[in-house]
Design an enzyme around this catalytic site. Sequence first.
Site, PDB file in Angstrom:
ATOM      1  N   THR A  70       0.833  -1.205   0.000  1.00 19.07           N
ATOM      2  CA  THR A  70       0.000   0.000   0.000  1.00 19.07           C
ATOM      3  C   THR A  70       0.864   1.249   0.000  1.00 19.07           C
ATOM      4  O   THR A  70       0.635   2.185  -0.781  1.00 19.07           O
ATOM      5  CB  THR A  70      -0.951   0.009   1.210  1.00 19.07           C
ATOM      6  OG1 THR A  70      -1.866  -1.085   1.094  1.00 19.07           O
ATOM      7  CG2 THR A  70      -1.740   1.312   1.284  1.00 19.07           C
ATOM      8  N   GLN A 201       0.281 -10.006  -6.146  1.00 19.46           N
ATOM      9  CA  GLN A 201      -0.290 -11.348  -6.307  1.00 19.46           C
ATOM     10  C   GLN A 201       0.458 -12.193  -7.339  1.00 19.46           C
ATOM     11  O   GLN A 201       0.139 -13.360  -7.538  1.00 19.46           O
ATOM     12  CB  GLN A 201      -1.767 -11.237  -6.710  1.00 19.46           C
ATOM     13  CG  GLN A 201      -2.641 -10.494  -5.719  1.00 19.46           C
ATOM     14  CD  GLN A 201      -2.875 -11.254  -4.432  1.00 19.46           C
ATOM     15  OE1 GLN A 201      -2.648 -12.467  -4.364  1.00 19.46           O
ATOM     16  NE2 GLN A 201      -3.332 -10.574  -3.393  1.00 19.46           N
ATOM     17  N   HIS A 223       4.187 -10.245   3.093  1.00 23.85           N
ATOM     18  CA  HIS A 223       3.225 -11.175   3.707  1.00 23.85           C
ATOM     19  C   HIS A 223       2.399 -11.964   2.699  1.00 23.85           C
ATOM     20  O   HIS A 223       1.649 -12.863   3.070  1.00 23.85           O
ATOM     21  CB  HIS A 223       2.318 -10.444   4.704  1.00 23.85           C
ATOM     22  CG  HIS A 223       1.227  -9.620   4.093  1.00 23.85           C
ATOM     23  ND1 HIS A 223      -0.075 -10.052   4.029  1.00 23.85           N
ATOM     24  CD2 HIS A 223       1.243  -8.388   3.555  1.00 23.85           C
ATOM     25  CE1 HIS A 223      -0.822  -9.115   3.468  1.00 23.85           C
ATOM     26  NE2 HIS A 223      -0.037  -8.092   3.168  1.00 23.85           N
ATOM     27  N   THR A 259      13.186   4.923  10.398  1.00 22.28           N
ATOM     28  CA  THR A 259      14.044   3.814  10.801  1.00 22.28           C
ATOM     29  C   THR A 259      13.555   2.514  10.160  1.00 22.28           C
ATOM     30  O   THR A 259      12.365   2.201  10.207  1.00 22.28           O
ATOM     31  CB  THR A 259      14.055   3.665  12.334  1.00 22.28           C
ATOM     32  OG1 THR A 259      14.497   4.896  12.901  1.00 22.28           O
ATOM     33  CG2 THR A 259      14.981   2.547  12.761  1.00 22.28           C
ATOM     34  N   CYS A 348      -8.598  -6.229   1.992  1.00 22.23           N
ATOM     35  CA  CYS A 348      -8.551  -4.803   2.298  1.00 22.23           C
ATOM     36  C   CYS A 348      -9.893  -4.120   2.074  1.00 22.23           C
ATOM     37  O   CYS A 348     -10.094  -2.983   2.485  1.00 22.23           O
ATOM     38  CB  CYS A 348      -7.475  -4.118   1.465  1.00 22.23           C
ATOM     39  SG  CYS A 348      -5.819  -4.773   1.804  1.00 22.23           S
TER      40      CYS A 348
END
Length: 410
Positions: A70, A201, A223, A259, A348
Amino acid sequence: MIYLDHSATTPVDKKVLAAMLPYFDKDFGNPSSIHSFGQKAVAGVDQARSQAAEFLCCEPSEIIFTSGATESNNLALCGIVKAALSAGVKKPHIIISSVEHNAIIEPARELKVEGAEITHLPVDKTGRVSLVDLEKEIKDNTILVSIMFVNSEVGIIQPIREIGKIIKKINERRFNYWQKEGAAKKMPRPRSIYFHTDAVQAVNFLDCDTNKLVVDLLSLTAHKVYGPKGAGLLFVKKGTEIKPLVVGGHHERNLRSGTLNVPGIVGLGDALSLITLEAREKNNKKIITLRDYLAEGILKNIPDVILNTDRQNSTPAHAHFTFRGAEGESILISLDFEGIAVSTGSACASHSLTGSHVLSAMGVSEEDSNYSVRFTLGKNNTKEDVKKVLTVLPRIIEKLRKMNPVYKKV
């Protein structure tokens, strides 16, 4: 529990977890620090950057680590527009498809409010864009085309390499004309049209060589590839004019301050390193066999069902169905009670009260959209998993249809 929602997220591979663990405690330093703790942390980041670059067939300096796809998508769209506006482009034009993820659609909507021009390419009944339509929509003020590699809901594969070649040819034609005619007339050098793809995907299943795809920017996230949540990247081809969205430091070549999430980045790199050609082909063969067994079993044993996934041009993992007369969310809940996890579409958008914009763009009615469920398989699924689905799903659909007063049995 049987997990058939791999397009939403994937379990972390044990090898990936093992690679990450030292960076939570023993090698916990800030990679921007110059002492030994920091140097051990930055070594992990550097290795992950090299692993990502090897996977994408690019230079390590072209990898920008982010919090996920995203953020990468937002950086790609908004960063390119920001650079164009700062260079004096009055109304930058972006082309996206009508079946993009909301992580593309919503930034595009915000950019439209800020003065950009947005074109949504239509798709055919399988969800695929037309190369002819794309070329027709490119204008003098077009600065960016963003088309996702694989649709998260139905699994359709878009012609990314062909699109990239079209854009490259247009860029070359514009530059050649300027060299012959425009430069002498002191016309400004034409801006390149950049090409971005959301490849989230696709990474598990397709070749993501950025040179073969002819892309300038590519987004992915850990993920979805058996890595951790909270880590992703944006490939930015050298020479691409892009501005940062997050400032306040000089991280990631000044394109993404903050960071670095060292354990997540290490996990991302390790997850990508496991997707070798041999492993991908082996997993694809296994998964497509299971997916086809599932699809054929459902179509054979349950009447009035539509398969919305074009199996000839999709990932091996996707099988998206419309079970007319049985509400999708009720199917999801009923399967969950049986220990089977699926979804009704993009995770989502799971809290949205409207129907799927992807199915709508494909010509599926809102009613049929509400009767739809997505199954997405992964490398750890088995034939026994699919047999369980084929055992319990017919009676679930039959029960839900009996409860629907407007459904007429076919």
